[in-house]
Design a protein around this motif. Structure first.
Motif, PDB file in Angstrom:
ATOM      1  N   ASN A  36      75.723  85.830  63.055  1.00 37.32           N
ATOM      2  CA  ASN A  36      75.325  86.884  63.524  1.00 37.32           C
ATOM      3  C   ASN A  36      75.916  87.988  62.656  1.00 37.32           C
ATOM      4  N   ASN A 122      70.981  90.228  68.018  1.00 34.41           N
ATOM      5  CA  ASN A 122      71.539  91.591  67.632  1.00 34.41           C
ATOM      6  C   ASN A 122      71.268  92.369  68.862  1.00 34.41           C
ATOM      7  N   THR A 136      72.191  91.134  60.505  1.00 34.60           N
ATOM      8  CA  THR A 136      71.434  90.002  61.190  1.00 34.60           C
ATOM      9  C   THR A 136      70.244  89.410  60.384  1.00 34.60           C
TER      10      THR A 136
END
Length: 205
Positions: A36, A122, A136
């Motif tokens: 992430n 996200n 992301t």
């Protein structure tokens, strides 16, 4: 050099023609890398792990040590990259989402590389111009450049209201399965945005 960072990080450009379509042969047995840009402790990462474990039991997490929102797609070239094992199969990297994917694919998981990369979930959408800034999207983009099917997930939300992570966790695995059942071209990533509604209010994909 003409190859630039691709050569430096062992990302051979010759791979670009090796396969015309992105496919995961057996999703239930696939090795999934989760990353992430919001950081190793982000609730969206926990949501994505929940999605990933609905798809396979072989899930690895490599995410930035600190929040890298808006970082885009940079590489760390002028300083060492440090990694910290948070728990079994979960590693925090002192770098960008791109660094995380490269570290995982080229070092941590080099003996058996991921079959699928998931990036997110996200906090907030990644649409329109946002995709050019998004870490992301960059995580999925790096996976794509490495020849690995990659999907980015984002959850829409309204400021001053709780993020509805349950919408992503309720629908994420089904969306991933549906996408992975398709043939999409190599060097194309999939960008999924979940709406700012509770899971039961989603009418379709």
């Amino acid at each position: 050099r003409a190859d630039g960072a691709a050569s430096l990080h062992g990302r051979a450009r010759a791979n670009s023609g090796a396969c015309k379509e992105m496919k995961v042969a057996n999703l239930a047995k696939a090795r999934i890398l989760v990353t992430n840009d919001d950081g190793i402790h982000a609730p969206g990462l926990e949501a994505l792990v929940e999605i990933a474990t609905q798809l396979s039991s072989d899930v690895w997490i490599v995410a930035p040590e600190v929040n890298q929102s808006g970082a885009g797609h940079p590489l760390s070239l002028s300083r060492p990259i440090r990694a910290r094992e948070v728990s079994e199969g979960k590693v925090a990297v002192d770098g960008t989402p791109t660094d995380c994917v490269l570290f995982a694919v080229k070092h941590l998981l080099k003996d058996r590389k991921p079959d699928l990369i998931l990036s997110g979930v996200n906090r907030g959408t990644n649409i329109a111009d946002d995709v050019t800034y998004s870490g992301t999207i960059a995580g999925a983009m790096e996976g794509c450049l490495l020849g690995i099917p990659s999907i980015a997930f984002s959850q829409a939300y309204t400021h001053d209201h709780p993020v509805k992570w349950g919408t992503a966790t309720a629908h994420g695995a089904a969306v991933a399965r549906r996408v992975l059942a398709l043939d999409w071209p190599r060097n194309v990533l999939i960008n999924v945005n979940f709406p700012d509604v509770v899971a039961a209010s989603v009418r379709g994909v």
